[in-house]
Scaffold this active site. Structure first.
Site: not given
Ligand code: GBH
Length: 455
Positions: A170, A361
């Site tokens: 990511e 994931e």
């Molecule tokens: C994944 O990210 C990660 O790879 C993992 O480590 C994590 O534990 C898991 O998912 C669960 O969160 O700041 O409101 O714009 C998840 C994808 C995309 C989640 C961006 C947070 C930003 C939200 N991420 N998102 S915001």
């Protein structure tokens, strides 16, 4: 008597697995020569992480991996996506190797082999050595040079046991959220120009990771990127909305998916960013756009898109804002849109001609999941997984090359800035006693993996 005949078998070769990441589960944050990571540092700044939680102990997987793999095996898990902690291998992010770090992963891979579990290894899942951050971190090309040394070392060291490599997890999380909004480590709030440059440095690392596998991976080694693309779901599955969704997807993902599949940044992206566009050097795109063997996608949610025209919609699409009462998990960003896992792979296939896609994931997080009478009845998670698997199955039936699915996460763990309060595991972890309790969703998914169909 009626017979239950709903047929939803997955192909013989389809990979079912679970996922986690070094910083989130290992603990032992300063054991055996490990260096400080940006997250070890960030977690100690007051107010950055819910509850002031740090990564020092986490699930203590560092000391309990053998039991954890025994538990995985008992649930029928045959594939596990994990990551290697860069600061265990190079504590200062330079070329001073910490042999104890390599030894730890040798023991870990031996235990996995003993339990019949195949590793899928992410080289970098956000735990940058803090020493590199202090020299500029993701804004500096020196980070990509350091990553090349690290990637070469781990691929060489583990080439006989690891055949599936993922370069980075990511890119947009550790760049835009780490350097733009500052909600993730290292917590910087920089301009768009700086953030765009961090993407470019991350893409260089991806390229070095691919090169490391090509050079040192040995027979049968494969490599890909795991991206968290912005996912578009057409409001109505009509040609017009589908075309609009695809146009939005292509625009939103131009800087990462576009870049690794092209020979440079697209005209559209460069024009849109104007003076903020990243700079690059000759040869960068030869490295960045080397062919990969698969694409990893982390899919949790999406944005609804519909066709629109007129001055307000020059690109022919409209992204809809979700109503306040739209169903979601406890993470504010995790809206329930299972079709995400159908459309993202399909658009990657159509736009970038991907021949092999893995969902690296998919999962959901909640704050209140009590253990009662030895059980956690997380029917909400069972539903989430089932609804998504149905869309994976639909995609495969429509000819989209999805070759595997990894559920996030095997066990409750350190959910970054949300600390230990937000649980994503199919196995419950009591962070005081380190007792593991498989949730209902673990029993459910175990049966799905065993029968290889939606149940
Ligand atoms: C994944 O990210 C990660 O790879 C993992 O480590 C994590 O534990 C898991 O998912 C669960 O969160 O700041 O409101 O714009 C998840 C994808 C995309 C989640 C961006 C947070 C930003 C939200 N991420 N998102 S915001």
């Amino acid at each position: 008597m009626t017979t239950f005949t709903y047929s939803s078998n997955f192909p013989e070769t389809f990979v079912f697995g679970v996922a986690a990441a070094s910083a989130q589960i290992e603990g032992a944050a300063f054991a055996d020569g490990k260096g400080e990571s940006v997250w070890d540092h960030f977690a100690r700044i007051p107010g950055k992480v819910v509850g002031g939680d740090n990564l020092d102990v986490a699930c203590d997987h560092y000391n309990r991996f053998d039991e954890d793999f025994a538990l995985m095996a008992s649930l029928g898990v045959k594939h596990y996506r994990l990551s290697i902690a860069w600061p265990r291998i190079y504590p200062k992010g330079d070329d001073q190797l910490n042999q104890a770090g390599l030894d730890f992963y040798h023991r870990l891979f031996a235990s996995m082999a003993k339990h019949g579990i195949t590793p899928w290894v992410t080289m970098f899942h956000w735990d940058l050595p803090q020493a590199l951050e202090e020299k500029g971190g993701w804004t500096s090309r020196a980070t990509a040079d350091a990553f090349r040394i690290y990637a070469d070392t781990i691929v060489k060291a583990f080439s006989s046991v690891v055949k599936n490599w993922i370069t980075l997890n990511e890119i947009r999380c550790f760049t835009v959220l780490g350097y733009g909004t500052g909600t993730k480590a290292p917590g910087r709030k920089e301009s768009d120009a700086v953030v765009n440059q961090t993407y470019h440095v991350a893409l260089l690392c991806h390229g070095h990771g691919v090169a490391a596998v090509r050079t040192h991976g040995g027979p049968g080694a494969r490599v890909g990127l795991t991206d968290n693309c912005d996912v578009a779901v057409p409001v109505t599955e009509t040609p017009a909305d589908i075309a609009a969704a695809k146009a939005w997807f292509s625009d939103k993902n131009a800087h990462i998916l576009g870049a690794i599949h092209g020979k440079g940044y697209s005209e559209y992206y460069l024009q849109r960013e104007g003076a903020n566009a990243p700079s690059w050097e000759a040869g960068d795109f030869d490295l960045i756009s080397q062919p990969t063997d698969f694409l990893g996608l982390n899919i949790y949610t999406a944005t609804y898109i519909r066709a629109a025209s007129g001055e307000a919609f020059p690109r022919g699409y409209e992204a809809l804002k979700l109503p306040a009462n739209y169903p979601r998990a406890d993470s504010v960003w995790l809206n329930m849109i299972p079709q995400a896992i159908y459309w993202a792979p399909r658009m990657c296939q159509e736009l970038y001609e991907h021949k092999s896609i893995y969902i690296t994931e998919n999962g959901c997080g909640y704050d209140v999941e009590p253990v009662e009478n030895g059980e956690v009845i997380d029917l909400h998670r069972r539903d989430y997984v089932r609804n998504h698997l149905r869309e994976v199955h639909r995609a495969i039936s429509d000819g989209v090359p999805i070759d595997g699915y990894f559920l996030w996460s095997f066990i409750d763990n350190y959910e970054w800035e949300d600390g230990y309060a937000r649980r994503f595991g199919i196995v419950h972890c009591d962070f005081k006693t380190q007792v593991r309790t498989p949730k209902l969703s673990a029993r459910y998914y175990s049966r799905v993996m065993q029968e290889r169909k939606i149940l």
